[in-house]
Every structure is written in structure tokens, then in C-alpha cells.
Design an enzyme around this catalytic site. Structure first.
Site, PDB file in Angstrom:
ATOM      1  N   ASP A   1      -6.087  30.328  67.202  1.00  0.00           N
ATOM      2  CA  ASP A   1      -5.438  31.284  68.102  1.00  0.00           C
ATOM      3  C   ASP A   1      -4.345  31.999  67.315  1.00  0.00           C
ATOM      4  O   ASP A   1      -3.266  31.456  67.090  1.00  0.00           O
ATOM      5  CB  ASP A   1      -4.862  30.546  69.317  1.00  0.00           C
ATOM      6  CG  ASP A   1      -4.145  31.481  70.285  1.00  0.00           C
ATOM      7  OD1 ASP A   1      -3.911  32.650  69.929  1.00  0.00           O
ATOM      8  OD2 ASP A   1      -3.801  31.023  71.393  1.00  0.00           O
TER       9      ASP A   1
ATOM     10  N   PHE B   1       0.147  26.729  73.421  1.00  0.00           N
ATOM     11  CA  PHE B   1       0.077  27.769  74.460  1.00  0.00           C
ATOM     12  C   PHE B   1      -1.078  28.697  74.130  1.00  0.00           C
ATOM     13  O   PHE B   1      -1.142  29.272  73.048  1.00  0.00           O
ATOM     14  CB  PHE B   1       1.374  28.575  74.548  1.00  0.00           C
ATOM     15  CG  PHE B   1       1.333  29.577  75.678  1.00  0.00           C
ATOM     16  CD1 PHE B   1       1.669  29.206  76.972  1.00  0.00           C
ATOM     17  CD2 PHE B   1       0.909  30.882  75.453  1.00  0.00           C
ATOM     18  CE1 PHE B   1       1.599  30.117  78.019  1.00  0.00           C
ATOM     19  CE2 PHE B   1       0.832  31.800  76.499  1.00  0.00           C
ATOM     20  CZ  PHE B   1       1.180  31.418  77.779  1.00  0.00           C
TER      21      PHE B   1
ATOM     22  N   LYS C   1      -1.864  40.573  71.309  1.00  0.00           N
ATOM     23  CA  LYS C   1      -0.481  41.024  71.104  1.00  0.00           C
ATOM     24  C   LYS C   1      -0.349  42.282  70.235  1.00  0.00           C
ATOM     25  O   LYS C   1      -0.432  43.367  70.759  1.00  0.00           O
ATOM     26  CB  LYS C   1       0.382  39.866  70.610  1.00  0.00           C
ATOM     27  CG  LYS C   1       0.553  38.821  71.736  1.00  0.00           C
ATOM     28  CD  LYS C   1       1.768  37.952  71.651  1.00  0.00           C
ATOM     29  CE  LYS C   1       2.026  37.267  72.989  1.00  0.00           C
ATOM     30  NZ  LYS C   1       1.766  35.834  72.976  1.00  0.00           N
TER      31      LYS C   1
END
Ligand code: PLP
Length: 391
Positions: free
Chosen positions: A215, A130, A244
């Protein structure tokens, strides 16, 4: 009083499946709903709340900066941006950084930097990955339900089996711009990479002139027990995507840019809000808090304890407990949704990862006594009886 749920239901886009509570306040690893009920938070803002909710240092930095200067595009220099860029490079050991506003945007930038500087177009990603929902990031994402309605996606992306070093050796060629991977796959079900796979990825990229993009949007900022997850394995990725928890919960993304990445000519990429003084001030305060309070070490210690405690649970519903630091998943033999509901009834908020994995991303400031209560609640809802109540 306003009926929050009814108003949101009336005006929302409809894109989100929501739980029937309104969260109105937070403090460290606790959240309160509009009826004053407290929850132990293992959603952690989906990974954006590593330093805890309503962190006083971040709140103060944001309040002060908001009164001084909020907007300042990168056509000008700025004191807060300079300080953050220097700090991010110091703590990571990277020479350069690009600032943006989200995880997807960080991945977009990294993919563009790889194509731009290698002159190649192919991007190798992985099954269950993802990377976000914008077209480039989505093209690297695996899950069909996110992709299919929006095809055609960006050409040049392929997906290999995760943790298969041989497949990777065979696939990387002189057409490959980058290999893009998560050190622990998050949304895909909390799957940690093997050391062998990561080492092979870095080696094959270097041999064949491709870039390694890691990532770290979910794994970054202490989550897995190191400031960045790649540091568990002595890796030096060429591009590291962050977002985040970078700015204490405010929206920000970043890409750390390594030595092997060529120069990025002016005007080839950019962002209006990227590097704005408000989120830079929040990120600086957040990073200072994280390091001063040794939160990565805390995540390693508490996470190790938590994973062991969950592995000791004797439940017929549990297939496997996986994780690194405080990024933890329990793979069930059934769909996870009813169990998440049952956990919420017990005062614990947790996340799904795919259909069958119960995921925990608590703020790293969580107290051990709270984690003990989480283990008790999980034990309770994963007994046969709990499965019956939730049918
Ligand atoms: C959440 C996430 C993203 C997307 O971040 P957004 O800020 O929602 O765009 C990308 N990669 C990983 C690994 C993530 O967990």
C-alpha cells in the site's frame, strides 16, 4: 461575507474534527486562510499535494481536458488514459495497471485481485496498519475505533506484529491470498519497515504462492525519497496500491499489477469514474512535473536534513523522531493535539498520526527556508512554556 465556519458547521456530516480556519488558496507549500493569513503547509493535503498547491502545469492540463472531454468510462478507449497507463507502467516497471478513484478503492481492488487470482481467501495485514474505510480496506485496517462500530467486517483478515519477520514466516500458508503492508506506516504513527521484514515478506509470499500487496497510497510519488518507497529495498511487490498524490491532488487511485498476478477476467471488477480523462490528464501532468523537477531526490535530501534537525532538538516532550524522506513523525510523550494547535498559531500546519505523533507531509516543493522555520516553530512549541500555554 459568508461565515464559512458557521455554514459548514451547520450543514456538515459531523464526521470530521476541524480546525477553526477556512483555507481558501494555496501556492506550492503555502496556504492562505479566509483572513489572508499565510501558513507553511506540512499537512500537504494529507499526502495528496506532493507537487504543491495550484501547480500551474496540472491546472492547465485540467482546464484543457475539461473543455475537451471529462467523462469516458472504460467501455471505450481514450487518448489520455492510454497515455497515463503507458507512463505509469514505464516509470514503475509494471506491465499492467487498474485505475480507480481513491486509496481505499485501490486496496479493495488489490484484495479482490488477490482472492480472484489465487483462489484463496486469507489476507494477512499488520497491527497499526491503515488501508482505508470501505469494508475490505477497513478489515485490513487495525485501529479499533475505525472498525468496531461496523462489525462484522469481511472475514479472513488477520493482523500480525509489524517488523516481525518470524511471525510472518509462521503465518503465511497455502490458504494465504496476500500479505498487505505499508513500507512506512503512515496513519499508524510513521513507522518505517525494516529491510529484513520486507525481504522476508516478499520471500515467504513467493515460496507459498501468496501475493505481496504494498500500500503506497501515502508513501508513493516521491514522498519517501524514491518515486515509490518499495524501490528503497529492491522489492518487486505483486500489487502496488496508489492514490493520494497520483493526480496532483485530484481524486484518483491505481493498482500496479505484477507478473505473478494471474489474468483478471472481464467484468470481475470495475469503476464508473476509474480512468476518466480529466484525472488521467491531471496525473500525467503531475507525474511529468514530479520527475522533471526531481522531487523524489529533493524529498530525500530535504527530508534527511529535516529529520536530523528535529533529532537535534532538545525537548523533554520528544520520545523519538522517525521517518523516510519527507514523511516525518515526532513521537511525543503527551497527546499531540495541543501542540498542533500551538504550531498553527505559529503559522505551521501539521498532522497527527495516532494520539501522540506529530506528522509532517509537506509538499515536496517546499523551500529549505520554510523547513527551517518549521524546525524553529517545533522547537518553540515543544518547550515547557509552550506546553503551559496550551493547557
Ligand atoms: C490515506 C490512506 C488510505 C486511504 O485513502 P483514501 O483515498 O482516503 O481512501 C489507504 N492507505 C494508506 C496507507 C493511506 O495513507
Amino acid at each position: 461575507m459568508m461565515d464559512i465556519l458557521a455554514v459548514e458547521d451547520r450543514y456538515t456530516s459531523g464526521l470530521y474534527t476541524k480546525r477553526p480556519i477556512a483555507i481558501v488558496r494555496g501556492q506550492a507549500a503555502h496556504l492562505w486562510d479566509s483572513h489572508g493569513r499565510m501558513y507553511i503547509d506540512c499537512v500537504g493535503g494529507q499526502g495528496a499535494a506532493n507537487i504543491g498547491h495550484a501547480n500551474p502545469q496540472v491546472a492547465q492540463a485540467v482546464a484543457e481536458q475539461a473543455q475537451r472531454l471529462i467523462s469516458c468510462p472504460e467501455m471505450f478507449y481514450n487518448d489520455r488514459r492510454a497515455a497515463l497507463e503507458e507512463r505509469l507502467c514505464q516509470v514503475s516497471g509494471y506491465p499492467r495497471v487498474f485505475l480507480c478513484n481513491s486509496g481505499a478503492e485501490a486496496n479493495e481492488a488489490a484484495i479482490k485481485f488477490a482472492r480472484l487470482t489465487t483462489g484463496r481467501s486469507e489476507i494477512i495485514a499488520f497491527k497499526r496498519a491503515f488501508h482505508g474505510r470501505t469494508f475490505g480496506a477497513l478489515s485490513a485496517t487495525w485501529e479499533k475505533k475505525y472498525r468496531q462500530p461496523f462489525e462484522p467486517l469481511v472475514p479472513g483478515f488477520t493482523h500480525l506484529t509489524y517488523n516481525d519477520p518470524q511471525a510472518l514466516q509462521a503465518a503465511v500458508s497455502d490458504q494465504t491470498a496476500a500479505v498487505l503492508l505499508e513500507v512506512v506506516q503512515g496513519e499508524g504513527g510513521v513507522h518505517p519497515a525494516s529491510r529484513e521484514f520486507l525481504t522476508a515478506a516478499q520471500q515467504v509470499c513467493r515460496e507459498r504462492g501468496a501475493l505481496l500487496i504494498v500500500d503506497e497510497v501515502q508513501t508513493g510519488f516521491g514522498r519517501t525519497g524514491k518515486l515509490f518507497a518499495f524501490q528503497h529495498y529492491d522489492l518487486q511487490p505483486d500489487l502496488v496500491c496508489l492514490a493520494k498524490s497520483i493526480a496532483g491532488g485530484l481524486p484518483m487511485g491505481a493498482v500496479l499489477i505484477g507478473e505473478r498476478v494471474g489474468s483478471l477476467p472481464p467484468q470481475t471488477h470495475g469503476s464508473t469514474f476509474g480512468g476518466n480523462p480529466l484525472t488521467c490528464a491531471a496525473a500525467l501532468a503531475s507525474l511529468n512535473f514530479l520527475l522533471e523537477n526531481h522531487l523524489p531526490e529533493q524529498a530525500a535530501e530535504l527530508g534527511g536534513w529535516f529529520i536530523e534537525a528535529l533529532r537535534r532538538l532538545d525537548s523533554p516532550q520528544i520520545r523519538e523522531v522517525r521517518g523516510l524522506g519527507l514523511m516525518v513523525g515526532i513521537e511525543l510523550k503527551q497527546k499531540v493535539t495541543p501542540y498542533l494547535q500551538a504550531l498553527m498559531n505559529e503559522g505551521v500546519l501539521a498532522l497527527p498520526a495516532g494520539l501522540t505523533v506529530m506528522r509532517f507531509l509537506p509538499p515536496l516543493v517546499i523551500e529549505k527556508s520554510d523547513l527551517e522555520r518549521v524546525v524553529e516553530a517545533v522547537a518553540l512549541v515543544l518547550t515547557q512554556e509552550a506546553a503551559e500555554w496550551t493547557k
